[in-house]
Scaffold this motif. Structure first.
Motif: not given
Length: 251
Positions: A170-173, A198-201, A250-251
């Motif tokens: 997971r990662m932050p948006v 709301l997608r990955p970087a 974390l995310f």
């Protein structure tokens, strides 16, 4: 879960990026953890007639969203992250997703790569182009039994991109500046209208720097937390990530 991110940009840089009306001075923060105050930007109540300038307000909120309907927050888990894929339907987040979408300024975040069963390697994940950047956030106000109102918030997450999935799944948006206005416009843009944000970087947006385990302790707050460490090996893109079932994710 245990979350960490940092905001080391100057107040002027953050104010310029977010285009907020006012922003009080603040010191750099290198190890922001849940339950601590974090900065958020939300759409303001109105615009002056004929003005093309954003009407945005900055506010401090407790990192850890408490739904407005909660009777006793102690009965709930600490909601510092919200899964972007389901936030519009979840009881804890759907009102904020519809009415109080926010931006969370950051210089980057920390993530831990699980090695075996007892060791985790921390990484400082930062934008290659420098910061600050803005995570997608949600804000909710909760009233204590005595009537005091507490502003709270969460950071939205999504699947990790190919650069980071070797560290965590997971990662932050991250909301791009050209999309700030649309994301914050809760009057005209329903959650389904902004779902594409709301997608990955994009690949290459972030770089992960191995750092020391000093970041594991909330009491450590200096810039040395972001210095490159020699120990951890670089994550391999595409490597099977670890599930967030421990205290170092974390995310």
């Amino acid at each position: 879960m245990c979350g960490r991110f940092a905001l080391a940009a100057t107040p002027d840089a953050v104010k310029s990026m977010l285009a907020v009306m006012e922003l009080d001075p603040f010191p750099p923060r290198y190890n922001i953890a849940p339950t601590q105050p974090i900065l958020m930007a939300l759409a303001g109540p109105s615009r002056a007639p004929g003005s093309n300038l954003p009407d945005r307000r900055a506010m401090l909120v407790r990192w850890g969203l408490i739904p407005s309907w909660a009777k006793n927050p102690a009965d709930l888990p600490l909601l510092f992250n919200a899964r972007s894929e389901t936030a519009a339907e979840k009881a804890s987040f759907k009102a904020a997703m519809r009415h109080r979408r926010a931006l969370v300024p950051a210089s980057g975040f920390y993530e831990w790569r699980r090695v075996g069963t007892k060791r985790a390697e921390p990484y400082w994940v930062r934008p290659r182009h420098g910061g600050p950047i803005a995570f997608a956030g949600l804000m909710e106000s909760w009233s204590e039994p005595g009537g005091t109102e507490l502003d709270t918030g969460a950071i939205l997450t999504t699947e990790a991109n190919e650069d980071l999935r070797g560290i965590h799944h997971r990662m932050p948006v991250v909301i791009d500046p050209q999309d700030f206005a649309r994301w914050l416009d809760c009057l005209n843009q329903e959650p389904r209208d902004v779902a594409d944000l709301l997608r990955p970087a994009e690949p290459g947006f972030f770089e992960a720097v191995p750092v020391s385990d000093k970041v594991n302790k909330v009491a450590n707050v200096g810039p040395e937390l972001q210095e490159r460490a020699e120990g951890p090996a670089a994550a391999v893109p595409g490597e099977k990530p670890q599930k967030d079932d421990d205290q170092l994710t974390l995310f």
